[in-house]
Design an enzyme around this catalytic site. Structure first.
Site, PDB file in Angstrom:
ATOM      1  NE  ARG A  61      -2.167  -1.149   3.743  1.00 15.42           N
ATOM      2  CZ  ARG A  61      -1.726  -0.325   4.404  1.00 15.42           C
ATOM      3  NH1 ARG A  61      -1.866   0.955   4.086  1.00 15.42           N
ATOM      4  NH2 ARG A  61      -1.004  -0.712   5.540  1.00 15.42           N
ATOM      5  CE  LYS A 201      -6.194  -3.934   4.440  1.00 16.86           C
ATOM      6  NZ  LYS A 201      -6.802  -4.576   5.590  1.00 16.86           N
ATOM      7  CG  HIS A 220      -6.976  -4.551  10.210  1.00 14.60           C
ATOM      8  ND1 HIS A 220      -5.358  -4.005  10.471  1.00 14.60           N
ATOM      9  CD2 HIS A 220      -6.834  -5.171   9.271  1.00 14.60           C
ATOM     10  CE1 HIS A 220      -4.931  -4.744   9.291  1.00 14.60           C
ATOM     11  NE2 HIS A 220      -5.855  -5.333   8.747  1.00 14.60           N
ATOM     12  CB  SER A 238       1.089  -6.855   7.911  1.00 16.37           C
ATOM     13  OG  SER A 238       1.504  -7.608   7.008  1.00 16.37           O
ATOM     14  CE  LYS A 242      -5.018  -8.877  10.718  1.00 16.36           C
ATOM     15  NZ  LYS A 242      -5.580  -8.986   9.403  1.00 16.36           N
ATOM     16  CB  THR A 243      -4.193 -14.693   7.569  1.00 17.94           C
ATOM     17  OG1 THR A 243      -4.474 -13.414   7.171  1.00 17.94           O
ATOM     18  CG2 THR A 243      -4.771 -15.667   6.647  1.00 17.94           C
ATOM     19  CG  ASP A 257      -7.700  -7.979   6.408  1.00 17.87           C
ATOM     20  OD1 ASP A 257      -6.902  -7.632   7.283  1.00 17.87           O
ATOM     21  OD2 ASP A 257      -7.748  -6.879   5.477  1.00 17.87           O
ATOM     22  NE  ARG A 323      -0.395  -8.677   1.872  1.00 13.71           N
ATOM     23  CZ  ARG A 323      -0.824  -8.873   2.729  1.00 13.71           C
ATOM     24  NH1 ARG A 323      -1.879  -9.676   3.321  1.00 13.71           N
ATOM     25  NH2 ARG A 323      -0.293  -7.998   4.081  1.00 13.71           N
TER      26      ARG A 323
END
Length: 537
Positions: A61, A201, A220, A238, A242-243, A257, A323
């Site tokens: 980003r 996003k 988030h 990140s 989390k995933t 997410d 990703r």
């Protein structure tokens, strides 16, 4: 202009000024978009059926190139310390120039939903220059039923033209890259970047602005649900897991997410996942790995062997931020509805590269708000140019770049919901133990999973606890041999004095970062701050 595919019967392109495009392909499905992307040379087919794409200069980003239009409505509601301004005139010029740039181009339009709860969802129309971008956003957002498309009316429109380059003098931008959001007109303009994450996003940013006014907490976070219907939320920046940790085969995956928490419970904003693949392993993350062998999964900036057409997930030469994007139904235990009851547990993830944090700690509601507003993790040496030692990162609400409102609004909403529903809160360190990065070792994922399982099934809350001398939260004592030796981080260090010095240093970083919030929180939140004077001897 030629129009193909399933589309809204209204003249959508005319309404947004894109009726000068050569062709608009409306609501192509995955197979058609996959075929288009390959035919146009946008990517390459990968063994097993995915498509590999390269985003070029931008592999992440461009947070500093994101703008919100200043208006009477946004002037007092947007957190301008965190969001760059663009004037209404500059936005209009930018929109006009992007409309002209679209002339005679082939575009791909997708009508999608942002939000699983019909009460709060956004109808999102996305115009893409690249077929693979349309495939990506079709994976990541929620796909309406075919019969809904004929009456679809967008409440947010995104125009995504990577080949358009902004002019800083003309458009008021910082560079040739731009992500411009007009909240009043419900339009997002993206140019000068092929990184697909900007689209998803942007939807998140709009939901983050709109939902708090309706008493809904945008988050988030990832989320999953246990066999008994017990939901859990995982906050984290990140690289914190989390995933990975939400993709638990023993629990139903709600999403990885973005979620909302309202009067009826929690709900996913998205219809897909966007997982990091660097050093992905089949044995460690089998569910995510399996998606990289499925048809039309988008492998973004993943290095592909030119002969075997297989991905090399250990090769970070393009970026550490490689990703894969895939629809939620590629995960075998994913929720069909994307909705669940109020959570019983909240987990805040941090990858502490200083080796100071315990693998898990139980938080009071005040401590939870303190750590939520802090949003701490740490970058490690080698992940960014010039970074030679661990560096603390504080991203408030675990997602500062996507927060258009002041963090206190989100923090107070979360605090009220925690109190109302009696939620247990945990801080989990997926970072380093036995020393800082370079000396210690990464927290074993088997230990993290064991501790999380015990936290989520309620058994860990019944354990004996000690008070951490620096951070004041409760840390379990004893337990399973898989993790018992890790629970006291000071004892995992060979040099106890070095641990104390490192802990004091980290406490100081927390204090310096939180100073900007001190005027917005109650005394009990201030009292939840870590204290250097309480250091162990």
């Amino acid at each position: 202009m030629e129009e193909t595919g399933l589309r809204n019967r209204d003249a959508g392109a005319e309404a947004i000024g894109l009726d000068n495009a050569h062709t608009i392909n409306w609501n192509f499905n995955e197979a058609a978009l996959y075929e288009e992307a390959l035919k146009r040379g946008e990517g390459e087919a990968v063994s097993g059926g995915p498509i590999a794409v390269n985003t070029g200069q931008h592999t992440g980003r461009s947070a500093k190139d994101k703008f919100i239009v200043l208006s009477p409505a946004t002037e007092k509601t947007v957190w301008w310390d965190n969001n760059a301004q663009m004037s209404a005139g500059q936005f209009e010029t930018l929109l006009s120039d992007m409309q002209a740039h679209a002339a005679d181009k082939t575009l791909y339009a997708q009508d999608l939903h942002g939000g699983a709860d019909p009460q709060y969802r956004l109808n999102v129309r996305v115009y893409c220059e690249f077929a693979w971008h349309a495939l990506f956003i079709r994976h990541l957002l929620r796909r309406p039923a075919t019969q809904e498309l004929s009456s679809f009316v967008p409440s947010l429109t995104i125009i995504d033209l990577p080949s358009f380059h902004a002019d800083p003098a003309r458009h008021g931008t910082r560079s040739e890259t731009v992500i411009a959001c007009d909240i009043d007109k419900r339009i997002v303009l993206i140019g000068g970047t092929a990184y697909a994450g900007e689209m998803k996003k942007s939807v998140f940013t709009f939901l983050n602005y709109l939902l708090p006014a309706e008493g809904v907490m945008p988050m988030h976070c990832s989320a999953n649900v246990g066999p008994g219907g017990d939901a859990a939320i995982f906050f984290g920046l990140s690289g914190t897991g989390k995933t990975t940790l939400s993709a638990d085969p023993g629990r139903e995956l709600l999403g990885d997410d973005e979620h909302g928490w309202g009067a009826d419970g929690i709900f996913n904003f998205e219809g897909g996942c966007y997982a990091k693949t660097i050093r992905l392993r089949r044995d460690a993350e089998p569910e995510i790995y399996a998606t990289t062998e499925r048809f039309a999964t988008v492998l973004e900036n993943v290095v592909i062997d030119p002969v075997t057409r297989t991905p090399d997930f250990d090769d970070g030469s393009l970026t550490e931020n490689a990703r894969c994007a895939y629809p939620l139904h590629y995960i075998s235990n994913a929720s069909e509805t994307g909705q669940a009851d109020h959570p019983k547990n909240i987990v805040m993830l941090t990858a502490d590269a200083f080796g100071v944090m315990p693998p898990i700690a139980k938080l009071t509601s005040s401590q939870a708000m303190y750590h939520f507003l802090s949003g701490y993790t740490a970058k490690v040496a080698g992940t960014e140019r010039g970074l030679t030692e661990p560096e603390a990162t504080f991203s408030t609400c675990f997602g500062a770049p996507f927060m258009p409102r002041h963090p206190s609004e989100y923090g107070n909403l979360l605090r009220a919901l925690i109190a109302q529903h009696g939620v247990d809160c945990w801080l989990v360190n997926t970072g380093w133990t036995g020393g800082a990065y370079g000396t210690g070792s990464r927290m074993p994922i088997a230990a993290t999973r064991k501790l999380l399982t015990a936290a989520l099934d309620g058994s860990l809350a019944q354990a004996n606890f000690r008070k951490d001398p620096f951070f004041g939260f409760d840390v379990p004592v004893g337990g399973d041999p898989v993790y018992a030796g890790l629970l006291d981080p000071r004892e995992t260090w060979g040099d106890k004095a070095a641990y104390d010095a490192q802990a004091k240093r980290l406490v100081g970083m927390f204090a310096a970062n939180f100073s900007k919030f001190e005027g917005y929180v109650d005394n009990d939140i201030l009292d939840a701050a870590p204290v250097i004077q309480m250091a162990a001897e």
